[in-house]
Design an enzyme around this catalytic site. Structure first.
Site, PDB file in Angstrom:
ATOM      1  N   ASP A  29       4.809 128.201  50.680  1.00 48.71           N
ATOM      2  CA  ASP A  29       5.621 129.286  51.237  1.00 48.71           C
ATOM      3  C   ASP A  29       6.221 128.871  52.573  1.00 48.71           C
ATOM      4  O   ASP A  29       6.468 129.694  53.451  1.00 48.71           O
ATOM      5  CB  ASP A  29       4.748 130.536  51.416  1.00 48.71           C
ATOM      6  CG  ASP A  29       5.579 131.788  51.634  1.00 48.71           C
ATOM      7  OD1 ASP A  29       5.041 132.778  52.178  1.00 48.71           O
ATOM      8  OD2 ASP A  29       6.776 131.784  51.278  1.00 48.71           O
ATOM      9  N   LYS A  38      11.712 125.712  52.207  1.00 49.73           N
ATOM     10  CA  LYS A  38      11.914 125.612  50.749  1.00 49.73           C
ATOM     11  C   LYS A  38      12.303 124.198  50.332  1.00 49.73           C
ATOM     12  O   LYS A  38      11.927 123.747  49.272  1.00 49.73           O
ATOM     13  CB  LYS A  38      12.957 126.639  50.301  1.00 49.73           C
ATOM     14  CG  LYS A  38      12.688 128.046  50.835  1.00 49.73           C
ATOM     15  CD  LYS A  38      11.234 128.483  50.659  1.00 49.73           C
ATOM     16  CE  LYS A  38      10.891 129.644  51.564  1.00 49.73           C
ATOM     17  NZ  LYS A  38       9.410 129.882  51.618  1.00 49.73           N
ATOM     18  N   ASP A  58       6.405 130.395  46.347  1.00 46.56           N
ATOM     19  CA  ASP A  58       7.154 131.623  46.619  1.00 46.56           C
ATOM     20  C   ASP A  58       8.644 131.306  46.735  1.00 46.56           C
ATOM     21  O   ASP A  58       9.035 130.153  46.931  1.00 46.56           O
ATOM     22  CB  ASP A  58       6.659 132.261  47.929  1.00 46.56           C
ATOM     23  CG  ASP A  58       7.223 133.661  48.136  1.00 46.56           C
ATOM     24  OD1 ASP A  58       7.342 134.084  49.303  1.00 46.56           O
ATOM     25  OD2 ASP A  58       7.568 134.332  47.132  1.00 46.56           O
ATOM     26  N   ASN A  59       9.493 132.328  46.580  1.00 48.93           N
ATOM     27  CA  ASN A  59      10.931 132.245  46.873  1.00 48.93           C
ATOM     28  C   ASN A  59      11.729 131.295  45.998  1.00 48.93           C
ATOM     29  O   ASN A  59      12.653 130.636  46.477  1.00 48.93           O
ATOM     30  CB  ASN A  59      11.158 131.884  48.353  1.00 48.93           C
ATOM     31  CG  ASN A  59      10.360 132.738  49.278  1.00 48.93           C
ATOM     32  OD1 ASN A  59       9.471 132.264  49.983  1.00 48.93           O
ATOM     33  ND2 ASN A  59      10.642 134.041  49.271  1.00 48.93           N
ATOM     34  N   GLU A  80      10.352 140.272  49.014  1.00 47.21           N
ATOM     35  CA  GLU A  80       9.458 141.227  49.674  1.00 47.21           C
ATOM     36  C   GLU A  80      10.237 142.394  50.305  1.00 47.21           C
ATOM     37  O   GLU A  80      11.221 142.200  50.995  1.00 47.21           O
ATOM     38  CB  GLU A  80       8.606 140.523  50.751  1.00 47.21           C
ATOM     39  CG  GLU A  80       9.348 139.625  51.711  1.00 47.21           C
ATOM     40  CD  GLU A  80       9.385 138.175  51.238  1.00 47.21           C
ATOM     41  OE1 GLU A  80       9.351 137.940  50.021  1.00 47.21           O
ATOM     42  OE2 GLU A  80       9.465 137.279  52.065  1.00 47.21           O
TER      43      GLU A  80
HETATM   44  O1  LIG Z   1      11.814 130.627  55.199  1.00 45.26           O
HETATM   45  C1  LIG Z   1      10.879 131.249  54.697  1.00 45.26           C
HETATM   46  N1  LIG Z   1       9.631 130.802  54.852  1.00 45.26           N
HETATM   47  C2  LIG Z   1       9.368 129.573  55.579  1.00 45.26           C
HETATM   48  C3  LIG Z   1       9.399 129.771  57.098  1.00 45.26           C
HETATM   49  C4  LIG Z   1       8.310 128.951  57.714  1.00 45.26           C
HETATM   50  C5  LIG Z   1       8.722 127.573  58.142  1.00 45.26           C
HETATM   51  C6  LIG Z   1       7.618 126.617  58.088  1.00 45.26           C
HETATM   52  C7  LIG Z   1       7.748 125.258  58.009  1.00 45.26           C
HETATM   53  C8  LIG Z   1       6.518 124.570  57.936  1.00 45.26           C
HETATM   54  C9  LIG Z   1       6.286 123.184  57.835  1.00 45.26           C
HETATM   55  N2  LIG Z   1       5.037 122.677  57.737  1.00 45.26           N
HETATM   56  C10 LIG Z   1       3.976 123.517  57.752  1.00 45.26           C
HETATM   57  C11 LIG Z   1       4.121 124.896  57.859  1.00 45.26           C
HETATM   58  C12 LIG Z   1       5.414 125.406  57.942  1.00 45.26           C
HETATM   59  S1  LIG Z   1       5.950 127.051  58.062  1.00 45.26           S
HETATM   60  C13 LIG Z   1      11.109 132.518  53.961  1.00 45.26           C
HETATM   61  C14 LIG Z   1      12.325 133.187  54.160  1.00 45.26           C
HETATM   62  C15 LIG Z   1      12.582 134.399  53.506  1.00 45.26           C
HETATM   63  C16 LIG Z   1      13.866 135.100  53.725  1.00 45.26           C
HETATM   64  C17 LIG Z   1      14.527 134.973  54.948  1.00 45.26           C
HETATM   65  C18 LIG Z   1      15.725 135.642  55.158  1.00 45.26           C
HETATM   66  C19 LIG Z   1      16.248 136.446  54.151  1.00 45.26           C
HETATM   67  F1  LIG Z   1      17.408 137.120  54.359  1.00 45.26           F
HETATM   68  C20 LIG Z   1      15.612 136.576  52.949  1.00 45.26           C
HETATM   69  C21 LIG Z   1      14.417 135.902  52.737  1.00 45.26           C
HETATM   70  C22 LIG Z   1      11.617 134.946  52.650  1.00 45.26           C
HETATM   71  C23 LIG Z   1      10.421 134.283  52.450  1.00 45.26           C
HETATM   72  O2  LIG Z   1       9.474 134.794  51.615  1.00 45.26           O
HETATM   73  C24 LIG Z   1      10.160 133.074  53.090  1.00 45.26           C
HETATM   74  O3  LIG Z   1       8.965 132.457  52.842  1.00 45.26           O
HETATM   75 MG   LIG Z   2       8.008 133.384  51.174  1.00 39.49          MG
END
Ligand SMILES: O=C(NCCCCc1cc2cnccc2s1)c1cc(-c2ccc(F)cc2)cc(O)c1O
Ligand SMILES: [Mg+2]
Length: 214
Positions: free
Chosen positions: A141, A144, A169-170, A199
């Site tokens: 998660d 992506k 997810d996603n 979500e």
């Molecule tokens: O980007 C998403 N999740 C990732 C962000 C964390 C980045 C990381 C990188 C990293 C690298 N190494 C270790 C740990 C980590 S944590 C995300 C985005 C949406 C979304 C956003 C805008 C929208 F309009 C509609 C949906 C919905 C979702 O369910 C998501 O999961």
């Molecule tokens: Mg997500």
């Protein structure tokens, strides 16, 4: 300096949730994020899919990529058997203390270890530094476009075993096209798609389960 959205989510949990009750913490976050401020927790609808896959995996050792506020870590950890453990990797230093506090309120601090950093830096350390043998369950998660390379990295590091279950997810929104292409064309993974919604929104989304065949 005014508070972040994640700080406000913690405030709401701290004020409204029943301490030591994971369900009440989850309900509080879902209520806040559907009524007050949207946030990228896996949420209640996709959360049920996550619950079912975790129950199927019944993991002793689980990994989550992307902790955020700890919502999915709580969903996973609340289902773990006594000696089981969840490692959750988060790269954003602002989110780590908030997730730790929310997981503490849920009473699940003993079952979750949050590791701060990038997945590609921490995954190669799991065996040597964190005494992990293999992973029974992995929840993807995080970024992506990192789903596929980090899945390859997990395999290369010998962290997957016959029957390891990955859940991503996603798949539709924001989307993980490279991952989908990789995992569905790779003969050592058995894939299942779970249609759902983003979500707290009416937008289409999906989760993809991939069982590693060894
Ligand atoms: O980007 C998403 N999740 C990732 C962000 C964390 C980045 C990381 C990188 C990293 C690298 N190494 C270790 C740990 C980590 S944590 C995300 C985005 C949406 C979304 C956003 C805008 C929208 F309009 C509609 C949906 C919905 C979702 O369910 C998501 O999961
Ligand atoms: Mg997500």
């Amino acid at each position: 300096m005014d508070q972040s959205k994640e700080q406000r989510i913690l405030n709401s949990v701290s004020y409204n949730a029943v301490k030591g009750d994971p369900e009440s913490v989850l309900d509080c976050i879902d209520k806040y994020c559907s009524q007050k401020e949207w946030a990228m927790n896996v949420g209640d609808e996709k959360g049920l899919i996550l619950d079912n896959v975790v129950k199927e995996a019944d993991p002793t050792t689980a990994l989550e990529l992307g902790t955020y506020c700890g919502y999915s870590a709580i969903r996973i950890a609340r289902l773990l058997k006594p000696k089981a453990h969840l490692f959750s990797i988060e790269f954003n230093p602002e989110f780590v203390p908030i997730a730790k506090e929310i997981i503490e309120i849920a009473g699940l601090s003993d079952k979750v270890t949050i590791l701060e950093g990038h997945a590609q830096d921490i995954i190669p350390q799991l065996k040597s530094k964190y005494d992990v043998d293999t992973l029974d369950f992995v929840f993807l998660d995080h970024w992506k476009e990192r789903y596929a390379p980090d899945t390859i990295l997990l395999e290369e590091c010998g962290l997957l075993r016959k029957g390891s279950i990955l859940l991503a997810d996603n798949i539709i929104y924001p989307g993980a096209p490279e991952f989908l292409e990789y995992i569905r064309n790779h003969k050592r993974f058995e894939c299942t798609n779970y249609p759902s919604h983003l979500e707290y929104m009416k937008v289409e989304d999906a989760m993809e389960k991939a069982v590693y065949l060894g």
